[in-house]
Enzyme design. Structure first.
Site, PDB file in Angstrom:
ATOM      1  CB  SER A 169      23.151  40.679  24.568  1.00 20.41           C
ATOM      2  OG  SER A 169      22.212  41.733  24.616  1.00 20.41           O
ATOM      3  CE1 TYR A 213      23.273  41.458  29.749  1.00 23.05           C
ATOM      4  CE2 TYR A 213      22.849  42.959  27.914  1.00 23.05           C
ATOM      5  CZ  TYR A 213      22.744  41.706  28.490  1.00 23.05           C
ATOM      6  OH  TYR A 213      22.121  40.690  27.810  1.00 23.05           O
TER       7      TYR A 213
END
Length: 256
Positions: A140, A153
C-alpha cells in the site's frame, strides 16, 4: 493468452482487487485457486469470473495451518502453483497511537503481516521445488508513508515491503520472482470502510478529501491494480524482482 494453463492462487479473492485480478487472469487462460475467509462471498465472487477451472477455498490467512492447508490443496488439485497474489488484507480501526488497542493492532498484523508471511512460507516451498514462479504481494502507499490514525495498517504494510524484498533475495537463485504493488485509495468496499472509520457519518466528505489528495483527483479502480499485478507476474517482467510499485495517481511524487 499469456497465462494459458498457468495456475494462479489468489488470497482475498472475494474483495474488489481479488475479483478484478481473477477476471484478468481468467481472460488469458489461467486456472484459478481462489481463497477467502467465508464461503458465501467467495461463491458470489466466483460467479463473476469465467475461468476454465476454479478451485474455491476458505481459510483464515492469519492461521498457519489453514494457510498450509490451502496451499497443499491447490498443489494437490493442479500439481503446481505458477503465480501467487498474496492479496488478503484488512484496514482495522482508526485510532491515534495513544488510543490504539492491542486487539486492533494484533488483528491487523495477524492478517496483513502474519498472513503474508505464512503465504510466502508455504507457496515459496512449492515454487522453490518447481524452480519457477512469480509472487505479487499487496502492499500500500501506507507501506511507504505515514497516515494519522492508521498506525496498525501503516506498520503492517511497511512490514509487507520488508518481507517482499527479503523473499525476492532468498528466491532469486531458484528462478522465482517476488514483487509488490503499493496502491493509494482504490474504489472498493475496503475504501468505503476506511472512509467510514475516518469520518463516521461524514464519510462522503472523507471520500472527497481522500480523492483530492491524489494529483489525478480520483481513486484507482480495482482493474487498474489488477493490470499491474498481471504485468508483474507475466514473462514481460522477467527481470523484475524485489521491487514495489506505486500505483497512486501521482501521490508518491509529493514525497521523497
Amino acid at each position: 493468452m499469456r497465462f494459458k494453463d498457468k495456475v494462479v492462487l489468489i488470497t482475498g479473492a472475494a474483495g474488489g482487487i481479488g475479483i478484478a485480478a481473477a477476471q484478468a487472469y481468467a481472460k488469458e487462460g489461467a486456472k484459478l485457486a481462489l481463497v477467502d475467509l467465508k464461503q458465501e462471498p467467495l461463491e458470489k465472487a466466483a460467479e463473476q469470473i469465467e475461468a476454465q477451472d476454479k478451485l474455491l477455498l476458505t481459510a483464515n490467512v492469519s492461521n498457519e495451518e489453514e494457510v498450509k492447508g490451502f496451499v497443499q490443496k491447490t498443489k494437490d488439485h493442479y500439481g503446481r502453483i505458477d503465480i501467487f497474489l498474496n492479496n488478503a488484507g484488512i484496514n482495522g480501526e482508526f485510532h491515534n497511537i495513544t488510543d490504539q488497542t492491542e486487539e486492533n493492532f494484533q488483528n491487523v498484523f495477524g492478517v496483513n503481516v502474519m498472513g503474508v508471511f505464512f503465504g510466502l512460507k508455504y507457496v515459496l516451498q512449492v515454487m522453490k521445488e518447481q524452480k519457477s514462479g512469480a509472487v505479487v504481494n499487496t502492499a500500500s502507499n501506507g507501506g511507504l508513508l505515514g497516515a494519522p490514525g492508521m498506525s496498525a495498517y501503516v506498520a503492517s504494510k511497511h512490514a509487507v515491503v520488508g518481507l517482499n524484498k527479503t523473499a525476492a533475495l532468498e528466491m532469486a537463485e531458484y528462478g522465482v520472482r517476488v514483487n509488490a504493488v503499493a496502491p493509494s485509495g482504490v474504489n472498493t468496499e475496503m475504501m468505503r470502510r476506511i472512509e467510514q472509520n475516518a469520518a463516521g457519518d461524514q464519510a462522503e466528505e472523507a471520500r472527497k478529501a481522500f480523492e483530492a489528495s491524489v494529483p489525478m483527483n480520483r481513486y484507482a479502480t480495482a482493474e487498474e491494480i489488477a493490470d499491474l499485478m498481471v504485468f508483474l507476474s507475466s514473462d514481460q517482467a522477467s527481470f523484475i524482482s524485489g521491487s514495489y510499485y506505486r500505483i497512486d495517481g501521482g501521490q508518491g511524487a509529493t514525497s521523497v
